[in-house]
Scaffold this motif. Structure first.
Motif, PDB file in Angstrom:
ATOM      1  N   PHE A 106       0.829  -1.205   0.000  1.00  0.00           N
ATOM      2  CA  PHE A 106       0.000   0.000   0.000  1.00  0.00           C
ATOM      3  C   PHE A 106       0.863   1.254   0.000  1.00  0.00           C
ATOM      4  CE2 PHE A 106      -2.678  -3.256   2.044  1.00  0.00           C
ATOM      5  CZ  PHE A 106      -3.760  -3.221   1.182  1.00  0.00           C
ATOM      6  N   ALA A 107       1.984   1.195   0.703  1.00  0.00           N
ATOM      7  CA  ALA A 107       2.874   2.356   0.757  1.00  0.00           C
ATOM      8  C   ALA A 107       3.407   2.693  -0.630  1.00  0.00           C
ATOM      9  CB  ALA A 107       4.025   2.087   1.727  1.00  0.00           C
ATOM     10  N   ALA A 108       3.792   1.668  -1.394  1.00  0.00           N
ATOM     11  CA  ALA A 108       4.300   1.904  -2.750  1.00  0.00           C
ATOM     12  C   ALA A 108       3.212   2.477  -3.646  1.00  0.00           C
ATOM     13  CB  ALA A 108       4.829   0.594  -3.334  1.00  0.00           C
ATOM     14  N   ALA A 109       1.992   1.972  -3.517  1.00  0.00           N
ATOM     15  CA  ALA A 109       0.883   2.482  -4.328  1.00  0.00           C
ATOM     16  C   ALA A 109       0.627   3.954  -4.041  1.00  0.00           C
ATOM     17  CB  ALA A 109      -0.375   1.666  -4.058  1.00  0.00           C
ATOM     18  N   ARG A 110       0.599   4.316  -2.763  1.00  0.00           N
ATOM     19  CA  ARG A 110       0.341   5.715  -2.393  1.00  0.00           C
ATOM     20  C   ARG A 110       1.471   6.622  -2.887  1.00  0.00           C
ATOM     21  NH1 ARG A 110      -3.194   7.941   1.063  1.00  0.00           N
ATOM     22  NH2 ARG A 110      -3.818   5.858   1.791  1.00  0.00           N
ATOM     23  N   ASP A 111       2.708   6.165  -2.755  1.00  0.00           N
ATOM     24  CA  ASP A 111       3.845   6.968  -3.191  1.00  0.00           C
ATOM     25  C   ASP A 111       3.804   7.211  -4.699  1.00  0.00           C
ATOM     26  OD1 ASP A 111       6.615   8.122  -2.849  1.00  0.00           O
ATOM     27  OD2 ASP A 111       7.082   6.434  -4.168  1.00  0.00           O
ATOM     28  N   VAL A 112       3.507   6.172  -5.460  1.00  0.00           N
ATOM     29  CA  VAL A 112       3.460   6.313  -6.917  1.00  0.00           C
ATOM     30  C   VAL A 112       2.335   7.251  -7.333  1.00  0.00           C
ATOM     31  CG1 VAL A 112       2.873   5.076  -9.035  1.00  0.00           C
ATOM     32  CG2 VAL A 112       4.610   4.162  -7.516  1.00  0.00           C
ATOM     33  N   VAL A 113       1.184   7.135  -6.699  1.00  0.00           N
ATOM     34  CA  VAL A 113       0.053   8.001  -7.052  1.00  0.00           C
ATOM     35  C   VAL A 113       0.384   9.462  -6.771  1.00  0.00           C
ATOM     36  CG1 VAL A 113      -2.286   8.658  -6.370  1.00  0.00           C
ATOM     37  CG2 VAL A 113      -1.758   6.272  -6.884  1.00  0.00           C
ATOM     38  N   VAL A 114       0.981   9.737  -5.625  1.00  0.00           N
ATOM     39  CA  VAL A 114       1.339  11.118  -5.280  1.00  0.00           C
ATOM     40  C   VAL A 114       2.311  11.689  -6.302  1.00  0.00           C
ATOM     41  CG1 VAL A 114       2.549  12.563  -3.597  1.00  0.00           C
ATOM     42  CG2 VAL A 114       0.864  10.883  -2.817  1.00  0.00           C
ATOM     43  N   ARG A 115       3.341  10.903  -6.649  1.00  0.00           N
ATOM     44  CA  ARG A 115       4.357  11.400  -7.588  1.00  0.00           C
ATOM     45  C   ARG A 115       3.810  11.518  -9.002  1.00  0.00           C
ATOM     46  NH1 ARG A 115       8.915   8.328  -8.250  1.00  0.00           N
ATOM     47  NH2 ARG A 115       8.054   6.437  -7.330  1.00  0.00           N
ATOM     48  N   LEU A 116       2.944  10.586  -9.377  1.00  0.00           N
ATOM     49  CA  LEU A 116       2.353  10.623 -10.718  1.00  0.00           C
ATOM     50  C   LEU A 116       1.432  11.839 -10.863  1.00  0.00           C
ATOM     51  CD1 LEU A 116       2.267   8.972 -13.355  1.00  0.00           C
ATOM     52  CD2 LEU A 116       0.265   7.777 -12.424  1.00  0.00           C
TER      53      LEU A 116
END
Length: 221
Positions: free
Chosen positions: A189-199
């Motif tokens: 979940f942490a990776a998903a949230r990080d990618v969404v924020v950066r994207l």
């Protein structure tokens, strides 16, 4: 292309039951929340990694039960007897280890809620035996509380989580974007949230839509 101005717009997180996708990673926890009136001893510990949906399920439970929600760290200054007159959800209980006054407040809240015939829901990132609580009476009560885990996501859940995080930001990616990302990021979940924020930030600054090309550029960087 000149970068566009980025406005810090609020993210409106959808927290209704209809917004929570059930998968094998969380089905047990969802069933426990929906069947809250049958909790043994009227209490439950909900555990899971950051982003797993603990807060979302807390809000689902609050709507079902009329419960109040409070952070464990805020209990020191709270009116414990007044809180105990309601069903109550206490979030992030594993963050108060070693804070004696806060541990005592949680201990008294636990006892008063149950004495009032109410129910209490606790959340934490790990099981109660790993909270390192310094108050023995609190530790024993927490370790004796039934627990239900939220696990790291499978591919399907990871994709749904990313779509929800994007929707919370009022963004709609092209259909092939999320499947592309799911195959290439860590399954957490942490990776998903990080990618969404950066994207989202990259899309805003470049003025480009969120699509597979932009996702590939993000991962290449």
């Amino acid at each position: 292309m000149a970068e566009q101005l980025i406005f810090d717009l609020p993210v409106r997180e959808a927290l209704g039951r209809e917004d929570f996708f059930v998968s094998p990673a969380n089905a047990e926890a969802v069933a426990m929340i929906e069947g809250w009136q049958d909790w043994p001893s009227h209490k439950l510990v909900l555990t899971g990694p950051p982003g797993a949906g603990k807060t979302h399920l807390v809000h689902v439970w609050a709507k079902l039960s009329g419960a109040r929600i409070v952070r464990a760290a805020d209990l020191t200054n709270a009116d414990i007897p007044e809180l105990a007159r309601h069903h109550i959800a206490v979030e992030d209980c594993d963050t108060i280890a070693g804070h004696h006054s806060t541990e005592e407040a949680l201990f008294h809240l636990h006892n008063l809620v149950l004495a009032e015939g109410r129910s209490i829901l606790f959340t934490a990132t790990k099981p109660a035996n790993l909270w390192n609580l310094s108050l023995p009476d609190l530790a024993s009560r927490m370790q004796g509380t039934p627990a239900s885990p939220l696990h790291e996501p499978d591919d399907t859940l990871l994709g749904v989580v990313m779509l929800k995080l994007l929707a919370d930001r009022q963004v709609t990616p092209t259909p092939n974007t999320v499947p592309y990302l799911v195959r290439r990021i860590d399954r957490s979940f942490a990776a998903a949230r990080d990618v969404v924020v950066r994207l989202d930030s990259m899309a805003l600054s470049s003025g480009r839509p969120i699509n597979r090309t932009l996702a590939a550029k993000l991962l290449d960087n």
